[in-house]
Motif scaffolding. Structure first.
Motif, PDB file in Angstrom:
ATOM      1  N   LEU A  54       3.933  54.105  48.586  1.00 44.37           N
ATOM      2  CA  LEU A  54       5.165  54.731  49.069  1.00 44.37           C
ATOM      3  C   LEU A  54       4.924  55.476  50.377  1.00 44.37           C
ATOM      4  N   ARG A  55       3.885  56.278  50.431  1.00 38.70           N
ATOM      5  CA  ARG A  55       3.575  57.030  51.658  1.00 38.70           C
ATOM      6  C   ARG A  55       3.263  56.069  52.817  1.00 38.70           C
ATOM      7  N   THR A  56       2.600  54.959  52.501  1.00 35.01           N
ATOM      8  CA  THR A  56       2.294  53.967  53.534  1.00 35.01           C
ATOM      9  C   THR A  56       3.574  53.335  54.059  1.00 35.01           C
ATOM     10  N   ALA A  57       4.500  53.007  53.155  1.00 37.24           N
ATOM     11  CA  ALA A  57       5.783  52.442  53.576  1.00 37.24           C
ATOM     12  C   ALA A  57       6.554  53.441  54.438  1.00 37.24           C
ATOM     13  N   ALA A  58       6.523  54.710  54.057  1.00 35.73           N
ATOM     14  CA  ALA A  58       7.192  55.746  54.854  1.00 35.73           C
ATOM     15  C   ALA A  58       6.560  55.824  56.250  1.00 35.73           C
ATOM     16  N   LEU A  59       5.247  55.751  56.291  1.00 34.48           N
ATOM     17  CA  LEU A  59       4.515  55.802  57.562  1.00 34.48           C
ATOM     18  C   LEU A  59       4.911  54.652  58.485  1.00 34.48           C
TER      19      LEU A  59
END
Length: 191
Positions: A54-59
Motif C-alpha cells: 500500500l505504501r509503495t502504491a501511494a509512493l
C-alpha cells in the motif's frame, strides 16, 4: 521488498524532475497520501506485506506526472513495473500495486480493501480542515492547464466533484465524510 530505499529514490526523483507548475501533484501531495494511507491502513487492520504494498502504491501513484498528466495512472504503473523488480518486488506484488494506483483514477472504482484505502487516501484532504489551502494549489495547477479560468468555474467544478465523490473505507467515512459535507456547503454558499 526494499521500501525505504525505493522511497528515497522516488521522492528524490519527484523533487527534482516534476514540472514546477504542478502545485498540487507535488512531492508534498505524495507524502500526504502515504501518511493518510498509512493511518487508514492502521485503522482498517492492515499490516505486514500488505502495508508495504500500500505504501509503495501511494509512493508511485502520481509518478506518471513525470511524463505528463494524461493517463498518468497508467504511466505510474509502467514506472513501478520498471523500477520495483530492482528493489525486491515480484510480479504479483507489482500487479497488486498497479491495481491500487489505477483505483485512484477518477471516477474511482476500487475492487478490494487496499485499493479502497489508497483511493480514500488520495482524496483524504476533501474532508479535512486544510481543504481550502490544498484546493487553492489544485486551482492554481488546473489554471495552468487551462481547465479552469476563474474562481466561479472552479467552485462549480468543486461542487460537482464533491457531490459525486464518496469515501469507501469505514475509517474515511467516519473521519472525513462530515467535514467534506461542511466544505461542500461552504463552496455552495459562495455560489
Amino acid at each position: 521488498m526494499q521500501y525505504t530505499e525505493v522511497e528515497q529514490l522516488i521522492l528524490h526523483k519527484l523533487q527534482h524532475e516534476l514540472p514546477h507548475h504542478l502545485s498540487y501533484h507535488s512531492v508534498a501531495h505524495v507524502k500526504d497520501v502515504i501518511e493518510a494511507a498509512t493511518y487508514i491502513a492502521a485503522e482498517e487492520g492492515i499490516q505486514g506485506d500488505d502495508l508495504i504494498l500500500l505504501r509503495t502504491a501511494a509512493l508511485f501513484h502520481d509518478t506518471g506526472f513525470l511524463h505528463g498528466a494524461k493517463d498518468h495512472e497508467q504511466k505510474s504503473c509502467d514506472i513501478a513495473k520498471d523500477i520495483l523488480p530492482g528493489y525486491g518486488y515480484d510480479s504479483s506484488q507489482i500487479d497488486r500495486i498497479c491495481g491500487m494506483i489505477m483505483a485512484t483514477r477518477i471516477p474511482q472504482a476500487p475492487q478490494n480493501l487496499l485499493e479502497e484505502i489508497l483511493a480514500d487516501a488520495d482524496l483524504d484532504y476533501l474532508g479535512r480542515d486544510d481543504f481550502f489551502t490544498i484546493g487553492d494549489r489544485l486551482y492554481e495547477e488546473l489554471s495552468v492547464f487551462g481547465m479552469v479560468s476563474n474562481e466561479w468555474d472552479w467552485n462549480v467544478l468543486q461542487v460537482r466533484f464533491l457531490e459525486a465523490h464518496h469515501y469507501f473505507t469505514h475509517t474515511a467515512i467516519r473521519l472525513r465524510k462530515q467535514k467534506k459535507e461542511e466544505n461542500l456547503q461552504k463552496i455552495k454558499d459562495k455560489l
